[in-house]
Write an enzyme that holds these catalytic residues in place. Structure first.
Site, PDB file in Angstrom:
ATOM      1  N   LYS A 113       0.822  -1.216   0.000  1.00 50.96           N
ATOM      2  CA  LYS A 113       0.000   0.000   0.000  1.00 50.96           C
ATOM      3  C   LYS A 113       0.854   1.264   0.000  1.00 50.96           C
ATOM      4  O   LYS A 113       0.417   2.314  -0.468  1.00 50.96           O
ATOM      5  CB  LYS A 113      -0.975  -0.022   1.157  1.00 50.96           C
ATOM      6  CG  LYS A 113      -1.929  -1.204   1.029  1.00 50.96           C
ATOM      7  CD  LYS A 113      -3.248  -1.015   1.682  1.00 50.96           C
ATOM      8  CE  LYS A 113      -4.253  -2.079   1.289  1.00 50.96           C
ATOM      9  NZ  LYS A 113      -3.805  -3.475   1.456  1.00 50.96           N
TER      10      LYS A 113
HETATM   11  C1  PLP Z   1      -4.396  -4.622   0.855  1.00 53.61           C
HETATM   12  C2  PLP Z   1      -3.611  -5.879   0.764  1.00 53.61           C
HETATM   13  C3  PLP Z   1      -3.923  -6.918  -0.138  1.00 53.61           C
HETATM   14  C4  PLP Z   1      -5.140  -6.864  -1.038  1.00 53.61           C
HETATM   15  O1  PLP Z   1      -5.035  -5.885  -2.036  1.00 53.61           O
HETATM   16  P1  PLP Z   1      -6.339  -5.365  -2.797  1.00 53.61           P
HETATM   17  O2  PLP Z   1      -5.894  -4.196  -3.574  1.00 53.61           O
HETATM   18  O3  PLP Z   1      -7.319  -5.003  -1.713  1.00 53.61           O
HETATM   19  O4  PLP Z   1      -6.839  -6.489  -3.637  1.00 53.61           O
HETATM   20  C5  PLP Z   1      -3.100  -8.029  -0.193  1.00 53.61           C
HETATM   21  N1  PLP Z   1      -2.027  -8.148   0.619  1.00 53.61           N
HETATM   22  C6  PLP Z   1      -1.694  -7.177   1.503  1.00 53.61           C
HETATM   23  C7  PLP Z   1      -0.519  -7.399   2.386  1.00 53.61           C
HETATM   24  C8  PLP Z   1      -2.466  -6.017   1.618  1.00 53.61           C
HETATM   25  O5  PLP Z   1      -2.129  -5.076   2.514  1.00 53.61           O
END
Ligand code: PLP
Length: 470
Positions: A113
């Protein structure tokens, strides 16, 4: 480039107008009027660019209301080796022949993120600065998103963050990550309740439109278009690293929850990047796997949403999924509005018709599912055979990637978090503690800055009012 809603509001809006927004006014999601196309000559020109310069080229196709020099400077400030650990920013790590991990989680909070949120911090500060506006970000978190938002917005002018978390319920590491921030524009509110109480408070405050307006309340959730756009860049960066020529195809496997990450892959593919398949990997919360196998999208209730050892994929509905379905139904906004509006409200989901279902393959999507025992086995196997330690989310991706591999086509598995964030599962799989990056060693003993508060929207509003000075 202008943006329109998936549900029919065709008012052409420029990038900076939707930058600070979530949903479009008609309840849809924003998408560009058309995807800009990238041809072979452009790919040849981009091969060899630094990550930041590549990001600048891609973002320039979507943003025409920030002067080029300013955009270039913002991107160069964001994607540095200092923030992301290596000059490649998202380096590949080879495992089996033709199967690699693409590292997306070496940013400040050790999850992918950061890739988008760090850029959002720069864009917000820039846009608020030139319009003389302020923004107070209100959010609820049980982990990843909240800390990524705080690390992106810390010290940024014109922005404050009010982040609600369930008091005493985050892991000591997650708590330390957020609560050790001493920046005066970051406010950690530890709510005496569970995560749902925090979310209810955010909804209650946002539904008070007068309060929301007076205090310039906004959010940074995963449906924000700028976040998705920032994620498109690393599909190009991964593809360039995995290929030598422009006619080579690469498959990607993406540990998925809200469909934000893999939707960025869909956008890259629509632009003409030679991506073969996009493999959606889910955990026990298999909303997406069910859809790609059957054409049925079924939103889960709270009691059907499981708490798993890959918690960032524990979703009941996939909030970015509407963007893909809009393209799948030939950009028919009335059809999209019917499926996601009435279809979900009345029937808790929908089934696409046979013609639509048949079209999915042409978009490259396939899927698979991984459960706790698969994660543990995959973490163990990857450690034993390659000496590489992966986290639980990446393990879901790797398990599904192995099932979906095609001979002669490189497969990149997106590494979405580092194992340091999920120590308990690593101990279960490997009987040892995961290593921690030097900068985060001992953070549990740093002084903490947070405010404990009852689960009461009125109290939260009063706190915000006192700290925005409005
Ligand atoms: C947010 C997240 C995901 C999922 O990603 P999306 O964009 O919601 O599909 C997968 N792995 C981690 C570690 C995350 O923080």
């Amino acid at each position: 480039m202008k943006y329109v809603s998936t549900r029919g509001d065709a008012t052409p809006r420029p990038f900076c107008e939707i930058l600070l927004e979530g949903l479009a006014p008609d309840g849809g999601l924003y998408l560009p009027q058309a995807y800009p196309k990238v041809d072979g000559a452009t790919l040849a020109r981009w091969r060899g660019l630094s990550y930041a310069d590549l990001a600048f080229e891609i973002l320039s196709l979507y943003i025409d209301d920030i002067p080029s020099d300013d955009l270039h400077a913002l991107v160069r400030r964001t994607y540095t080796a200092e923030t992301f650990g290596t000059p490649q920013i998202t380096p590949l790590k080879a495992l089996d022949e033709g199967l690699c991990l693409q590292a997306l989680s070496n940013g400040p909070t050790l999850a992918f993120k950061d890739m988008a949120m760090q850029l959002l911090g720069q864009l917000f500060e820039y846009q608020l600065g030139r319009t003389g506006r302020q923004l107070n970000i209100l959010g609820a978190t049980s982990g990843d998103t909240g800390s990524a938002a705080e690390y992106a917005m810390r010290g940024k002018k014109g922005v404050r963050v009010f982040m609600l978390s369930p008091h005493g319920r985050m892991s000591p590491f997650q708590q330390a990550q957020m609560f050790s921030l001493q920046d005066p524009n970051i406010h950690n509110l530890a709510i005496e309740g569970v995560f749902d109480d925090c979310q209810d408070i955010v909804k209650a405050v946002s539904n008070d439109l007068a309060f929301k307006q007076r205090h310039h309340i906004g959010t940074v959730n995963s449906i924000n278009w700028a976040r998705l756009l920032a994620q498109v860049v690393y599909y190009f960066a991964g593809w360039f690293q995995a290929t030598q020529r422009n006619d080579q195809v690469v498959d990607f496997c993406v540990p998925s929850g809200n469909f934000g990450n893999i939707c960025a892959g869909h956008v890259a593919r629509m632009m003409g990047l030679p991506i073969g398949r996009l493999v959606a990997a889910t955990n026990e919360n298999d909303v997406l796997d069910e859809f790609f196998r059957t054409g049925r999208y079924r939103v889960r209730s709270g009691s059907e949403t499981f708490e798993t050892s890959s918690p960032s994929m524990d979703i009941s509905k996939a909030s970015n999924f509407e963007r893909f379905v809009f393209d799948l139904v030939g950009r028919d906004a009335a059809r999209t509005a019917m499926l996601f509006g009435a279809g979900i409200a009345r029937d808790g989901g929908f089934q696409v018709n046979d013609a639509e279902f048949a079209r999915i393959a042409g978009f490259g999507f396939v899927s698979g599912k991984s459960v706790h025992a698969d994660r543990i086995a995959t973490i163990r196997d990857t450690w034993q055979r390659f000496g590489t330690m992966i986290d639980t989310h990446t393990a879901d991706g790797l398990k599904v990637a192995r099932e979906q591999r095609r001979a002669g086509v490189p497969m990149l598995v997106l590494e979405t978090a580092l194992p340091a964030k999920f120590a308990e599962s690593i101990r279960e799989a490997l009987d040892m503690d995961p290593p921690r990056p030097a900068a985060l060693q001992g953070i549990e003993s740093l002084p903490k800055r947070f405010q404990v508060m009852p689960a009461d929207a009125g109290r939260v509003k009063r706190y915000i009012a006192e700290h925005t000075g409005l």
